[in-house]
Design an enzyme around this catalytic site. Structure first.
Site, PDB file in Angstrom:
ATOM      1  CE1 TYR A  79      -0.867 -33.037   0.299  1.00  0.00           C
ATOM      2  CE2 TYR A  79       0.520 -33.230   2.239  1.00  0.00           C
ATOM      3  CZ  TYR A  79      -0.363 -32.501   1.457  1.00  0.00           C
ATOM      4  OH  TYR A  79      -0.723 -31.245   1.849  1.00  0.00           O
ATOM      5  CB  CYS A 114     -31.516  -6.845  19.977  1.00  0.00           C
ATOM      6  SG  CYS A 114     -29.863  -6.471  19.395  1.00  0.00           S
ATOM      7  CG  ASP A 172      -1.962 -29.878  12.417  1.00  0.00           C
ATOM      8  OD1 ASP A 172      -2.381 -29.098  11.541  1.00  0.00           O
ATOM      9  OD2 ASP A 172      -2.211 -29.754  13.622  1.00  0.00           O
ATOM     10  CG  ASP A 197      -0.055   0.114  -4.686  1.00  0.00           C
ATOM     11  OD1 ASP A 197       0.827  -0.138  -5.530  1.00  0.00           O
ATOM     12  OD2 ASP A 197      -0.852  -0.739  -4.253  1.00  0.00           O
ATOM     13  NE  ARG A 214      -5.526 -24.002   1.259  1.00  0.00           N
ATOM     14  CZ  ARG A 214      -6.664 -24.336   0.689  1.00  0.00           C
ATOM     15  NH1 ARG A 214      -6.702 -25.352  -0.145  1.00  0.00           N
ATOM     16  NH2 ARG A 214      -7.766 -23.696   0.932  1.00  0.00           N
ATOM     17  CD  GLU A 271      -1.567 -39.727   1.719  1.00  0.00           C
ATOM     18  OE1 GLU A 271      -1.949 -40.567   0.891  1.00  0.00           O
ATOM     19  OE2 GLU A 271      -1.067 -38.643   1.411  1.00  0.00           O
ATOM     20  CE  LYS A 316      -6.512 -32.673   6.773  1.00  0.00           C
ATOM     21  NZ  LYS A 316      -5.960 -31.549   7.498  1.00  0.00           N
ATOM     22  CB  CYS A 353     -31.609  -8.503  16.561  1.00  0.00           C
ATOM     23  SG  CYS A 353     -31.871  -6.754  16.275  1.00  0.00           S
ATOM     24  CE  LYS A 384      -9.169 -32.551  10.178  1.00  0.00           C
ATOM     25  NZ  LYS A 384      -9.923 -31.444  10.445  1.00  0.00           N
ATOM     26  CB  CYS A 386     -29.604  -3.999  14.882  1.00  0.00           C
ATOM     27  SG  CYS A 386     -28.569  -4.823  16.114  1.00  0.00           S
ATOM     28  CB  ALA A 393      -0.916  -0.022   1.206  1.00  0.00           C
ATOM     29  CD  GLU A 448       0.209 -30.104   5.215  1.00  0.00           C
ATOM     30  OE1 GLU A 448      -0.106 -30.198   4.004  1.00  0.00           O
ATOM     31  OE2 GLU A 448      -0.525 -29.579   6.072  1.00  0.00           O
ATOM     32  CB  CYS A 476     -30.688  -2.155  18.411  1.00  0.00           C
ATOM     33  SG  CYS A 476     -31.660  -3.548  17.816  1.00  0.00           S
TER      34      CYS A 476
HETATM   35  S1  IVH Z   1      -4.306 -34.344  -0.208  1.00  0.00           S
HETATM   36  C1  IVH Z   1      -6.771 -32.600  -3.604  1.00  0.00           C
HETATM   37  N1  IVH Z   1      -2.946 -35.534   1.670  1.00  0.00           N
HETATM   38  O1  IVH Z   1      -4.832 -31.080   4.435  1.00  0.00           O
HETATM   39  C2  IVH Z   1      -6.301 -33.105  -2.278  1.00  0.00           C
HETATM   40  N2  IVH Z   1      -3.632 -33.293   2.059  1.00  0.00           N
HETATM   41  O2  IVH Z   1      -7.587 -30.275   4.729  1.00  0.00           O
HETATM   42  C3  IVH Z   1      -5.117 -32.391  -1.791  1.00  0.00           C
HETATM   43  N3  IVH Z   1      -2.883 -32.380   4.189  1.00  0.00           N
HETATM   44  O3  IVH Z   1      -4.716 -28.501   2.093  1.00  0.00           O
HETATM   45  C4  IVH Z   1      -4.753 -32.675  -0.418  1.00  0.00           C
HETATM   46  N4  IVH Z   1      -1.784 -34.149   4.879  1.00  0.00           N
HETATM   47  O4  IVH Z   1      -2.569 -29.054   3.388  1.00  0.00           O
HETATM   48  C5  IVH Z   1      -3.572 -34.417   1.303  1.00  0.00           C
HETATM   49  N5  IVH Z   1      -1.682 -36.684   3.210  1.00  0.00           N
HETATM   50  C6  IVH Z   1      -2.301 -35.580   2.853  1.00  0.00           C
HETATM   51  C7  IVH Z   1      -2.324 -34.446   3.668  1.00  0.00           C
HETATM   52  C8  IVH Z   1      -3.017 -33.315   3.236  1.00  0.00           C
HETATM   53  C9  IVH Z   1      -2.125 -32.911   5.155  1.00  0.00           C
HETATM   54  C10 IVH Z   1      -3.452 -31.024   4.239  1.00  0.00           C
HETATM   55  C11 IVH Z   1      -3.266 -30.194   2.993  1.00  0.00           C
HETATM   56  C12 IVH Z   1      -4.647 -29.803   2.556  1.00  0.00           C
HETATM   57  C13 IVH Z   1      -5.420 -29.963   3.821  1.00  0.00           C
HETATM   58  C14 IVH Z   1      -6.883 -30.203   3.555  1.00  0.00           C
END
Ligand code: IVH
Length: 708
Positions: free
Chosen positions: A236, A429, A130, A47, A149, A126, A128, A447, A324, A453, A44, A184, A432
């Site tokens: 992955y 409310c 974090d 600009d 991303r 596999e 997930k 409300c 999850k 409001c 900014a 990741e 308001c």
């Molecule tokens: S596949 C089109 N595999 O989870 C599918 N994602 O909640 C692309 N993530 O944005 C994702 N481990 O950052 C995939 N084994 C795994 C993963 C994984 C972590 C993350 C990834 C994604 C997010 C979605």
């Protein structure tokens, strides 16, 4: 920072000097930004300098320098990092929370593909991880770009930082010419502990958890800082490819492994949902000894040609899901229940808690959903928590699942303080004093104050400027609250944001003289607002904050109509909730009746419509792009499917046609361009013949769209 003299008051000599200084500052900013990826000033601010330069040049054209910054093209993107448009969108994943969700996932895939339960269907499974996702682009085997991303479409260019991560190869042998590897970035528990200890010793800030540490380290403008941080990477997935990697997910991951990427050793092929769930439990049992954070297990359809057939919903693939792990829990004291009024007037009870750590994050607020939830009732009059209500002073169990707002799961009434009374939910409310009413079938009390409001208006504005909406640099929730009540420069509706600068200059640019402001910060704000005068259709629609219109739905609607004017015309004609435009709106995949009604009603409401029209007059609304429809033989055509399809299910046929830019309708009319008729087609085929509409069989259709 010295105060800027208005351009109209500059002498020629002062103007010449200032142009020289601006040329210098801008050239330095450009070098730092583009060549060294280490900018010193915000976009900014950049600009604002450019605009000042242009204003002076307009007043003194003869002073324009040979090396004038206004001749240099290329605007800087909005953050410290340059932006990268992902060649293939980076998707997120749908979630499964229990075994039944996993069975549903398998069933829905089978249904879509027309595979009955007796047919084999394998998946990869596999952990997930974090962390945060990263897309690495290799051209002719060389790492040329790394991008975060971002919002999935546009990410940040973090190439210099990615090059410092030792799990990321810089050169690949025998790789496809173009290969985008996705995975990741994360930090191990041991490295995280050591980093925090070092930070503490150096008097620097510590990180709440490994994920934050990884994100903070990757998004460093100075890559020498990133280099000193112990980041790791699991591959992955992939984005753009000049040639396929393999036929299956498992083999593709194996190839990435062969190229030198680290892939997760717990990746397995599972041939049944039972095997999937077995592997989930195995991984869950090992979770605490892995040495890095995982928050679930990801399942992907193994056969890549089936992945292609299944395709994507707006932001998630149909062929994958994240299962999850159960949420993390903690007990603490409920100190108060506050009522917040949201942008749609909903009165939301918020639990103020004695701070407690839940899964590594300090929590002091949690949602209590609605009055029934507090009372221990569900929407249908049944009980929750065995009917136990929640009272101020109670000992409550808090949980967090993923990134969502913490919730309260349970209450321990054996620890209830004496004299605690049931919570009385307000019927007016608190902001308001209008009546707050609960309509039949609605779990929420709202409300009735509407535009009067202030809480609703402020929340609507906060939503309007939020990250997924207008995302205006320097205009966040705090500034909205300030401007809302401002005697000189009130911002009461979105359009007021876009008239701010004009109003301020009519008011002798007073903003620059306020406490906490200056010419620079005011200039930055005007520049940041101006930058958002051009806005994608889907974002604008989402920003309006119409009830039920989330981000995904807004994009679906935008993609359906293409241009704002076409959309406006259509919703206006649908005002009676009937007729072809109404039917057409309902035909949009992902738009249900409740959403369609809310949308049409918002545009039919006089005050709201006037406010939207005034806003749009200040903007340039970008057409919604329909990905991959260019050159599509059915782009913009209305197609009707009838009879039995033998090579794909109806759902798949519809999704494919839509992905190619066609509108799929359920009935034949003069507007129909093409009828695809399978065996057993009846009245629709007859009607199409009468109307002289082109009719194809399924093979003809597949040939037309190039997938026969
Ligand atoms: S596949 C089109 N595999 O989870 C599918 N994602 O909640 C692309 N993530 O944005 C994702 N481990 O950052 C995939 N084994 C795994 C993963 C994984 C972590 C993350 C990834 C994604 C997010 C979605």
């Amino acid at each position: 920072m010295s105060k800027l003299i208005p351009v109209s008051e500059l002498t020629e000599d002062a103007a010449r000097k200032e142009l020289a200084r601006l040329a210098d500052q801008l050239s330095r900013a450009n070098t730092l930004y583009h060549a060294e990826d280490a900018p010193e000033i915000s976009d900014a601010a950049y600009d604002a300098l450019k605009r000042r330069n242009a204003e002076i040049e307009t007043r003194f054209p003869s002073l324009k320098r040979k090396d004038s910054p206004s001749e240099q093209v290329g605007a800087r993107p909005t953050d410290g990092f340059s932006k990268v448009i992902h060649a293939v969108r980076m998707m997120s994943l749908g979630n499964a929370f229990d075994d039944e969700d996993v069975h549903d996932f398998d069933r829905s895939i089978r249904k879509y593909l027309g595979l009955d339960a007796s047919k084999p269907l394998s998946y990869s499974a596999e952990p997930k991880i974090d962390g945060l996702s990263l897309s690495l682009r290799y051209e002719k085997g060389k790492l040329v770009q790394a991008a975060t991303r971002g919002d999935g479409e546009v990410g940040e260019n973090v190439t210099a930082n990615a090059r410092t991560i030792s799990d990321i190869p810089q050169i690949l042998e025998n790789a496809p010419n173009v290969l985008e590897v996705r995975g990741e970035v994360y930090m191990s528990h041991a490295d995280f502990e050591q980093l925090n200890a070092r930070q503490l010793e150096a008097g620097e800030k510590t990180f709440a958890n490994p994920r934050n540490a990884a994100a903070g380290s990757l998004r460093q403008l100075d890559s020498t800082v990133t280099r000193a941080r112990p980041l790791r990477f699991f591959a992955y997935a992939w984005g753009e490819l000049s040639e396929p990697l393999a036929d299956t997910q498992i083999d593709a991951i194996e190839r990435l492994h062969d190229f030198g990427f680290v892939t997760n050793p717990l990746t397995r092929q599972c041939d049944t949902t039972e095997q999937i769930l077995g592997h989930y439990r195995d991984i869950e049992a090992q979770r605490s000894t892995l040495g890095y954070d995982i928050d679930g297990v990801v399942y992907k359809v193994n056969d890549l040609s089936l992945q292609t057939r299944l395709g994507y919903r707006s932001t998630t693939p149909r062929w994958a899901i994240a299962h999850k792990f159960p949420a993390e829990l903690a007990w603490t004291r409920l100190e108060a229940i506050d009522i917040q009024v949201g942008r749609t007037g909903a009165l939301s009870p918020v639990a103020r808690l004695h701070s407690v750590t839940v899964g590594g994050v300090v929590v002091s607020n949690a949602t209590l959903h609605n009055e029934d939830y507090i009372a221990g009732r569900d929407a249908k009059g049944g009980t929750i928590r065995d009917g136990k209500d929640i009272r101020v002073g109670d000992w409550v169990q808090v949980y967090r699942a993923g990134d969502v707002i913490p919730k309260i799961a349970d209450v321990d009434i054996s620890k209830r303080p004496e004299g605690a009374t049931p919570f009385e939910f307000p019927t007016i409310c608190p902001e308001c004093n209008s009546d707050a009413v609960r309509e039949e079938g609605d779990a929420v009390r709202r409300c009735t104050g509407g535009v009067i409001c202030p809480a609703q208006a402020v929340e609507k504005l906060k939503h309007f400027v939020s990250r997924k909406a207008f995302d205006i640099d320097g205009l966040g929730a705090k500034q909205i609250e300030m401007f809302y009540d401002d005697p000189d420069l009130p911002v009461r509706t979105p359009v007021d944001i876009f008239t701010l600068q004009q109003r301020d200059s009519a008011n002798l640019n007073k903003l620059a003289n306020r406490k906490g402001w200056g010419a620079q910060s005011a200039g930055n704000l005007w520049a940041a607002i101006d930058e958002k005068r051009t806005i994608p259709f889907g974002r604008l629609l989402f920003a309006l904050g119409i009830r039920h219109m989330g981000e995904a739905a807004s994009n679906l609607v935008a993609n359906h109509y293409g241009t704002w004017s076409e959309f406006e015309r259509a919703v206006t004609s649908a005002a009676d909730f009937e007729g072809p435009e109404w039917e057409d709106l309902l035909s949009v995949d992902g738009v249900g009746e409740v959403m369609a009604r809310a949308l049409v009603s918002a545009f039919a409401q006089e005050a709201e419509r006037a406010s939207i029209d005034a806003l749009v007059a200040q903007l340039e609304v970008q057409e919604a792009k329909r990905p991959d429809t260019e050159g599509s033989p059915v782009d913009g055509k209305t197609v009707v499917f009838t009879g039995t399809l033998e090579k794909m299910t109806r759902a798949e046929a519809k999704a494919r046609a839509e992905a190619l830019g066609a509108k799929v309708s359920g009935s034949v009319s003069k507007k129909t361009d093409l009828l695809v008729a399978g065996p057993g087609a009846g009245s629709k085929a007859k009607k199409a013949a009468e109307l002289g509409i082109e009719t194809l069989d399924e093979d003809g259709w597949l040939q037309l769209i190039g997938t026969a």
